[in-house]
Enzyme design. Structure first.
Site, PDB file in Angstrom:
ATOM      1  CG  ASP A 180      -2.076   0.909   1.170  1.00 44.74           C
ATOM      2  OD1 ASP A 180      -1.860   2.102   0.884  1.00 44.74           O
ATOM      3  OD2 ASP A 180      -3.210   0.448   1.376  1.00 44.74           O
ATOM      4  CG  ASN A 202     -23.586   2.034  -2.676  1.00 44.15           C
ATOM      5  OD1 ASN A 202     -23.830   1.460  -3.733  1.00 44.15           O
ATOM      6  ND2 ASN A 202     -23.473   3.342  -2.596  1.00 44.15           N
ATOM      7  CB  SER A 238     -17.242  -0.647  -8.808  1.00 43.84           C
ATOM      8  OG  SER A 238     -18.328   0.231  -8.632  1.00 43.84           O
ATOM      9  CE  LYS A 260     -12.546  -0.004  -9.132  1.00 49.31           C
ATOM     10  NZ  LYS A 260     -11.420  -0.637  -8.445  1.00 49.31           N
ATOM     11  CE  LYS A 278     -11.884   4.812  -1.120  1.00 51.06           C
ATOM     12  NZ  LYS A 278     -12.356   3.983  -0.036  1.00 51.06           N
ATOM     13  CG  PHE A 327      -8.581  -4.255  -1.938  1.00 52.86           C
ATOM     14  CD1 PHE A 327      -9.964  -4.298  -1.967  1.00 52.86           C
ATOM     15  CD2 PHE A 327      -7.910  -5.257  -1.250  1.00 52.86           C
ATOM     16  CE1 PHE A 327     -10.662  -5.309  -1.331  1.00 52.86           C
ATOM     17  CE2 PHE A 327      -8.596  -6.266  -0.604  1.00 52.86           C
ATOM     18  CZ  PHE A 327      -9.979  -6.291  -0.646  1.00 52.86           C
ATOM     19  CG  ASP A 365     -23.716  17.168 -12.514  1.00 57.13           C
ATOM     20  OD1 ASP A 365     -24.941  17.364 -12.485  1.00 57.13           O
ATOM     21  OD2 ASP A 365     -22.882  17.989 -12.951  1.00 57.13           O
ATOM     22  N   GLY A 415      -6.067   1.434  -5.805  1.00 56.66           N
ATOM     23  CA  GLY A 415      -6.568   2.256  -6.911  1.00 56.66           C
ATOM     24  C   GLY A 415      -7.204   3.513  -6.361  1.00 56.66           C
ATOM     25  CG  ASP A 438       2.402   3.510  -7.209  1.00 59.39           C
ATOM     26  OD1 ASP A 438       1.708   2.567  -7.640  1.00 59.39           O
ATOM     27  OD2 ASP A 438       2.437   4.630  -7.735  1.00 59.39           O
ATOM     28  CB  ALA A 445      -4.464   3.661   3.701  1.00 57.02           C
ATOM     29  CE1 TYR A 447     -13.349   3.562  -8.395  1.00 52.58           C
ATOM     30  CE2 TYR A 447     -15.668   3.869  -8.937  1.00 52.58           C
ATOM     31  CZ  TYR A 447     -14.674   3.177  -8.276  1.00 52.58           C
ATOM     32  OH  TYR A 447     -15.002   2.100  -7.499  1.00 52.58           O
TER      33      TYR A 447
HETATM   34  N1  UFG Z   1     -25.444  11.196  -0.958  1.00 51.97           N
HETATM   35  C1  UFG Z   1     -26.076  12.287  -0.400  1.00 51.97           C
HETATM   36  N2  UFG Z   1     -25.310  13.182   0.301  1.00 51.97           N
HETATM   37  C2  UFG Z   1     -23.971  13.016   0.482  1.00 51.97           C
HETATM   38  C3  UFG Z   1     -23.344  11.883  -0.082  1.00 51.97           C
HETATM   39  C4  UFG Z   1     -24.112  10.991  -0.818  1.00 51.97           C
HETATM   40  O1  UFG Z   1     -27.279  12.470  -0.544  1.00 51.97           O
HETATM   41  O2  UFG Z   1     -23.335  13.878   1.128  1.00 51.97           O
HETATM   42  C5  UFG Z   1     -26.269  10.229  -1.714  1.00 51.97           C
HETATM   43  C6  UFG Z   1     -25.866  10.111  -3.161  1.00 51.97           C
HETATM   44  O3  UFG Z   1     -26.511  11.098  -3.927  1.00 51.97           O
HETATM   45  C7  UFG Z   1     -26.314   8.689  -3.489  1.00 51.97           C
HETATM   46  C8  UFG Z   1     -26.158   7.948  -2.168  1.00 51.97           C
HETATM   47  O4  UFG Z   1     -26.074   8.948  -1.163  1.00 51.97           O
HETATM   48  O5  UFG Z   1     -27.668   8.719  -3.816  1.00 51.97           O
HETATM   49  C9  UFG Z   1     -24.913   7.101  -2.121  1.00 51.97           C
HETATM   50  O6  UFG Z   1     -23.816   7.918  -2.478  1.00 51.97           O
HETATM   51  P1  UFG Z   1     -22.320   7.436  -2.275  1.00 51.97           P
HETATM   52  O7  UFG Z   1     -21.429   8.537  -2.760  1.00 51.97           O
HETATM   53  O8  UFG Z   1     -22.107   6.938  -0.885  1.00 51.97           O
HETATM   54  O9  UFG Z   1     -22.213   6.160  -3.218  1.00 51.97           O
HETATM   55  P2  UFG Z   1     -22.494   6.049  -4.784  1.00 51.97           P
HETATM   56  O10 UFG Z   1     -23.657   5.139  -4.935  1.00 51.97           O
HETATM   57  O11 UFG Z   1     -22.545   7.339  -5.469  1.00 51.97           O
HETATM   58  O12 UFG Z   1     -21.107   5.419  -5.230  1.00 51.97           O
HETATM   59  C10 UFG Z   1     -20.844   4.106  -4.990  1.00 51.97           C
HETATM   60  C11 UFG Z   1     -19.336   3.884  -4.803  1.00 51.97           C
HETATM   61  C12 UFG Z   1     -18.604   4.101  -6.086  1.00 51.97           C
HETATM   62  C13 UFG Z   1     -19.254   3.393  -7.240  1.00 51.97           C
HETATM   63  C14 UFG Z   1     -20.705   3.767  -7.307  1.00 51.97           C
HETATM   64  C15 UFG Z   1     -21.426   3.063  -8.398  1.00 51.97           C
HETATM   65  O13 UFG Z   1     -18.836   4.765  -3.812  1.00 51.97           O
HETATM   66  O14 UFG Z   1     -17.306   3.578  -5.918  1.00 51.97           O
HETATM   67  O15 UFG Z   1     -21.318   3.416  -6.070  1.00 51.97           O
HETATM   68  O16 UFG Z   1     -21.366   1.695  -8.192  1.00 51.97           O
HETATM   69  F1  UFG Z   1     -18.680   3.748  -8.405  1.00 51.97           F
END
Ligand code: UFG
Length: 334
Positions: free
Chosen positions: A31, A179, A124, A153, A84, A80, A293, A82, A58, A36, A149
């Site tokens: 790592d 998630n 993912s 994958k 993210k 793992f 977005d 990468g 790395d 981390a 990102y």
């Molecule tokens: N959300 C909020 N407020 C925040 C953060 C997140 O409302 O402050 C919402 C997001 O809009 C989403 C949900 O919480 O609806 C989950 O968001 P996360 O950012 O926790 O997770 P994502 O589903 O966006 O992303 C996850 C992984 C990524 C992966 C993606 C798609 O973190 O690595 O799923 O599989 F790419």
């Protein structure tokens, strides 16, 4: 088995290292500590009573990686390492493609040189992209993502698939996470991102700890029952066990297999906020803000292949996820 874990000091990596050590495997962590903390190695030892070998490196650094393989026989690799962060990848695409692709290619070259033929890859659900209907099944096309990102994958899955075609004796298991949230039951390991968290649970935990004022829920007008996005949240300890099962599978098989790791259930952002409040006996300040977005309204896993192929299914509840995340956040904020 002697298992090399790249990114083994990170959030999912560290939980997986604990599972591996507790199952009697020898672990070598590589790592670079870019996302981390070195204290994690000591915490793994406190939990398991065993200290994994650790190289701060790395894994795109070929000479360094070769010397790790020269030092210890490596029977299998869990990869793992990468970058993210979805949003950051949109702003820094070259860094994401360079880092995530280079490290995987270097790792494969070194594995080939040393005759190591077992790989579990941290993929993912993002590979299912915006076009598939949910629940996502492994038989669906997984060829389009929504961020650089996510594209790394998709591309790495392609690279591994082509590699296995050329080397049919190799085994690659592509684990498509939904998630992951929650933390180790001890409170010693968890998701502790640098800076302001992007992901929902670490953000909630910092609001609960009073370090951030309130949660902004990104969008309240989605076509879902309460208007907020639905995701398949799974406990990181279940996810870690999934890696152990994938490793066992790889030990006795060849070929490439993609496997979803999720619970098979969707829960909304608001649902998770209320579950956290209930589990931990508190009220969380939040507001509904504009959509973020790139967020998809809803997706969750068809988790049946993991059960059939690996004998794995998630066992922890949403309550467990919320309690453990809060326990870790309290320890981390001390
Ligand atoms: N959300 C909020 N407020 C925040 C953060 C997140 O409302 O402050 C919402 C997001 O809009 C989403 C949900 O919480 O609806 C989950 O968001 P996360 O950012 O926790 O997770 P994502 O589903 O966006 O992303 C996850 C992984 C990524 C992966 C993606 C798609 O973190 O690595 O799923 O599989 F790419």
């Amino acid at each position: 088995m002697n298992v090399l874990v790249t990114g083994g000091a990170g959030y999912i990596g560290s939980h997986t290292v604990v599972e591996l050590l507790e199952a009697g495997h020898q672990v070598i962590i590589v790592d670079d500590l870019s996302n981390a903390k070195v204290e994690v190695i000591g915490r793994i030892e406190r939990i398991t009573g065993k200290r994994p070998a650790f190289h701060q490196l790395d894994c795109g650094h070929k000479a360094g990686l070769r010397s790790v393989f020269q030092g210890d026989r490596v029977d299998a690799v869990i990869h793992f390492a990468g970058f993210k962060a979805v949003g950051e990848s949109v702003k820094k695409p070259l860094q994401y493609y360079r880092n995530n692709l280079d490290s995987t290619l270097t790792l494969l070259e070194v594995m080939e040189e040393f005759g190591c033929k077992k790989l579990v890859f941290s993929s993912s659900a993002t590979v299912y992209g915006p076009d598939n209907a949910h629940p996502y099944k492994e038989s669906m096309p997984a060829i389009r993502s929504t961020s650089p990102y996510g594209w790394t994958k998709v591309m790495i899955e392609r690279i591994l698939t082509d590699y296995v075609t050329a080397h049919p004796e190799f085994c690659a298991v592509l684990l498509r996470y939904f998630n992951p949230i929650g933390a180790h039951d001890s409170g010693l390991l968890g998701d502790d991102p640098n800076g302001i968290p992007n992901n929902l649970m670490p953000y909630i935990a910092r609001v609960a700890a009073g370090q951030l004022e309130k949660l902004t829920i990104f969008g309240g007008d989605y076509p879902t029952p309460d208007g907020t996005c639905l995701r398949d949240y799974l406990h990181v300890e279940d996810l870690a066990v999934g890696h152990l099962k994938a490793l066992e599978y790889a030990g006795t098989h060849s070929g490439v297999e993609a496997v979803n790791l999720g619970t098979g259930n969707g829960i909304s952002v608001l649902g998770l906020v209320h579950a956290f409040e209930k589990a931990n006996g508190m009220a969380l300040p939040y507001e509904i803000g504009p959509r973020r977005d790139g967020d998809l309204p809803a997706f969750w896993a068809d988790a049946s292949k993991a059960k059939e192929l690996l004998g794995w299914e998630a066992v922890h509840t949403v309550d467990d996820m919320c309690r453990s995340a809060w326990k870790f956040a309290q320890m981390a904020s001390k």
